[in-house]
Enzyme design. Sequence first.
Site, PDB file in Angstrom:
ATOM      1  CG  ASN A  12      -1.835   1.132   1.361  1.00 50.62           C
ATOM      2  OD1 ASN A  12      -1.503   2.234   0.953  1.00 50.62           O
ATOM      3  ND2 ASN A  12      -3.009   0.890   1.926  1.00 50.62           N
ATOM      4  CE  LYS A  19      -2.193  -0.196   5.729  1.00 50.12           C
ATOM      5  NZ  LYS A  19      -2.245  -1.581   6.227  1.00 50.12           N
ATOM      6  CG  ASP A  31      -3.493  -5.744  10.222  1.00 49.37           C
ATOM      7  OD1 ASP A  31      -3.388  -5.872   8.988  1.00 49.37           O
ATOM      8  OD2 ASP A  31      -4.498  -6.116  10.853  1.00 49.37           O
ATOM      9  CG  PHE A  87      -4.566   5.108   2.141  1.00 50.67           C
ATOM     10  CD1 PHE A  87      -4.890   3.883   2.717  1.00 50.67           C
ATOM     11  CD2 PHE A  87      -3.547   5.861   2.728  1.00 50.67           C
ATOM     12  CE1 PHE A  87      -4.204   3.411   3.826  1.00 50.67           C
ATOM     13  CE2 PHE A  87      -2.857   5.393   3.833  1.00 50.67           C
ATOM     14  CZ  PHE A  87      -3.199   4.168   4.393  1.00 50.67           C
ATOM     15  N   GLY A  88      -8.025   4.730   1.781  1.00 53.55           N
ATOM     16  CA  GLY A  88      -8.936   3.953   2.619  1.00 53.55           C
ATOM     17  C   GLY A  88     -10.189   4.747   2.992  1.00 53.55           C
ATOM     18  CE1 TYR A  89     -14.353   1.643   4.981  1.00 54.73           C
ATOM     19  CE2 TYR A  89     -12.139   0.905   5.561  1.00 54.73           C
ATOM     20  CZ  TYR A  89     -13.420   0.613   5.132  1.00 54.73           C
ATOM     21  OH  TYR A  89     -13.800  -0.668   4.849  1.00 54.73           O
ATOM     22  CG  ASP A  90      -7.506   8.579   5.323  1.00 57.21           C
ATOM     23  OD1 ASP A  90      -7.764   7.940   6.367  1.00 57.21           O
ATOM     24  OD2 ASP A  90      -6.359   8.705   4.859  1.00 57.21           O
TER      25      ASP A  90
END
Lengths: 208, 208
Positions: free
Chosen positions: A9, A12, A69, A152-155
Amino acid sequence: MEIIVATKNQGKLREIRSALKGLQVHLHGLNDFQNVPEVDEDGKSFAENGLKKARFYSQFFGKLTIADDSGLEVDALGGTPGIYSARYAGIRASDQENRKKLLKELEGVPISRRGAGFKCVMAMVSPDGREALTEGSCRGRIGFKEVGKRGFGYDPIFILTRHGKTMAQLSLEEKNRISHRGKALRKLRKIITKFQAIFYDGCVTYER
Amino acid sequence: MEIIVATKNQGKLREIRSALKGLQVHLHGLNDFQNVPEVDEDGKSFAENGLKKARFYSQFFGKLTIADDSGLEVDALGGTPGIYSARYAGIRASDQENRKKLLKELEGVPISRRGAGFKCVMAMVSPDGREALTEGSCRGRIGFKEVGKRGFGYDPIFILTRHGKTMAQLSLEEKNRISHRGKALRKLRKIITKFQAIFYDGCVTYER
């Protein structure tokens, strides 16, 4: 000193690079290598999955390895998606598909009951088997639509109540200052610093 | 944790094992392996030779490695044999041949001018290139004949003035308490202990 960052990722990896800037370390993400085996993230907690990845790749590469994680725990959904955050909408789901599913699950839930927390565990394992775990968390609320283009992700749907912004509206430096990952990384940075320094403690200096 | 001890000298290995007893480490001497390459000890100091050995074997084995370089410096001989102590009477000389040569060199020198010092440097190098050096020294006098059956090297002719005994009359534990090597090893032990502990500092504990 070389450190493997056990992630593909790039978001990250960017945050980890930024948080560890200034240390005398050279970080390699998994995308720097070819034919790297995958690790099944079948643990029951963030810590278990992080350790599993860090253990595997520290042996595979023979180098100090850190693995992240992390995930989102939504109060109204009893703490889900949790460790399943990255595959909430399916095993190969995109970030956007995951956000869409979460917004749908929360349809009709008022803002007062949309509380949520990001959790992050950083695991570090050396090839000789020493292990560290650090953690960080960050509270907020799930918004009703996507706001912001960063992160990224749920940001884009995670609103930091105190800041009145989503995580995706923050610069990398701002995000690291307050995010779950930034907090876990600050603790890890201290451990790496001591790890680097320890050999020079109490040593004599020689002229050569 | 596994540590390579870069020596084929079983006397040194015994002293190192004894001084590091109780640590959670597994020590391997070079005699535990077959076809291990040799390192030319062509440095100009104990530190240089110790580091050279520890650097080479840490890379060769990919493991944390400690190497000892030590010797005897005799005042009346301007500090010789020093780094040449092990090969004083020739490249493959036995301990006894070296002692015999030294006693011959000092023939006619009175006890008041037979002062000497043992020096020891312990070098520790990790596969990722971190390095430590510790040192220890021990003063005494060179006797006129061999006394005592323990130890190795120059121990039977090295008199500890305060104890009225040669180094070869001491038990392993007594020798480690006062010897050059014992002192260097006590400093190294502290570094290894911190090195082992550091990953657990500031870490969270998880239920799994």
